[in-house]
Write a protein that holds these residues in place. Structure first.
Motif, PDB file in Angstrom:
ATOM      1  N   LEU A  22      51.590  75.427  83.055  1.00 30.03           N
ATOM      2  CA  LEU A  22      52.373  76.653  82.884  1.00 30.03           C
ATOM      3  C   LEU A  22      53.842  76.296  82.642  1.00 30.03           C
ATOM      4  O   LEU A  22      54.475  76.801  81.711  1.00 30.03           O
ATOM      5  N   TYR A  23      54.365  75.393  83.441  1.00 25.76           N
ATOM      6  CA  TYR A  23      55.756  74.938  83.306  1.00 25.76           C
ATOM      7  C   TYR A  23      55.978  74.242  81.957  1.00 25.76           C
ATOM      8  O   TYR A  23      56.940  74.560  81.235  1.00 25.76           O
ATOM      9  N   ALA A  24      55.086  73.323  81.616  1.00 22.87           N
ATOM     10  CA  ALA A  24      55.242  72.581  80.357  1.00 22.87           C
ATOM     11  C   ALA A  24      55.186  73.517  79.154  1.00 22.87           C
ATOM     12  O   ALA A  24      55.978  73.389  78.216  1.00 22.87           O
ATOM     13  N   GLY A  25      54.268  74.459  79.185  1.00 24.80           N
ATOM     14  CA  GLY A  25      54.147  75.400  78.072  1.00 24.80           C
ATOM     15  C   GLY A  25      55.377  76.279  77.939  1.00 24.80           C
ATOM     16  O   GLY A  25      55.878  76.512  76.834  1.00 24.80           O
ATOM     17  N   MET A  26      55.902  76.755  79.065  1.00 22.12           N
ATOM     18  CA  MET A  26      57.084  77.619  79.020  1.00 22.12           C
ATOM     19  C   MET A  26      58.294  76.875  78.455  1.00 22.12           C
ATOM     20  O   MET A  26      59.059  77.446  77.678  1.00 22.12           O
ATOM     21  N   LEU A  27      58.460  75.617  78.842  1.00 23.22           N
ATOM     22  CA  LEU A  27      59.585  74.840  78.308  1.00 23.22           C
ATOM     23  C   LEU A  27      59.489  74.698  76.792  1.00 23.22           C
ATOM     24  O   LEU A  27      60.495  74.752  76.085  1.00 23.22           O
ATOM     25  N   LYS A  28      58.284  74.523  76.285  1.00 20.74           N
ATOM     26  CA  LYS A  28      58.096  74.359  74.838  1.00 20.74           C
ATOM     27  C   LYS A  28      58.267  75.682  74.108  1.00 20.74           C
ATOM     28  O   LYS A  28      58.766  75.708  72.976  1.00 20.74           O
TER      29      LYS A  28
END
Length: 142
Positions: A22-28
């Motif tokens: 969830l965190y990685a996707g939001m950053l991208k």
């Protein structure tokens, strides 16, 4: 009947794995153009396809992350994360073999994670996804 300690430990693994994606996707999603640049550095896809992947992949990560955190349909989400990390590992190995100096683009675009560290992290994520799949399979078989 499964040991409650194992059951709860795997639930924690599932929630942590979901939170990471969830965190990685939001950053991208916040900086899709920079993420497209990270993908282009791998030299795997034609120019247009880099932007298509940069637009779709973060949302896939967010959806899988939300599904894993909530626990609803965890096995398909864990399987998708397993496949994504398998692809990420192959892409990183391909870049290493070709001598490309890249940032993995795993989390924040432009972050300087060494490829071998990123591969190790992907292997840990694959193991975590495998645990979630295994537990869900055992629960449905019982």
């Amino acid at each position: 009947m499964q040991n409650p300690l194992i059951k709860h430990s795997i639930a924690i693994v599932r929630i942590c794995l979901g939170a990471v994606f969830l965190y990685a996707g939001m950053l991208k999603i916040v900086d899709t153009t920079a993420f497209a640049g990270s993908i282009a550095a791998y030299r795997l896809f034609p120019y247009f396809f880099n932007y298509l992947v940069a637009a779709v992949l973060p949302w896939l990560e967010v959806i899988c992350g939300v599904v894993l955190v909530t626990g609803w349909r965890a096995r398909p989400a864990a399987f998708m994360i397993l496949l994504l990390n398998l692809f990420f590992t192959a892409a990183l190995l391909s870049a290493l073999i070709r001598g490309l100096e890249i940032n993995c683009g795993c989390f924040k675009p432009g972050a300087a994670d060494p490829p071998l560290m990123a591969i190790g992290r992907d292997l840990v994520f694959m193991a975590m996804a495998g645990l979630v799949i295994w537990q869900d399979w055992r629960r449905s078989a019982a």
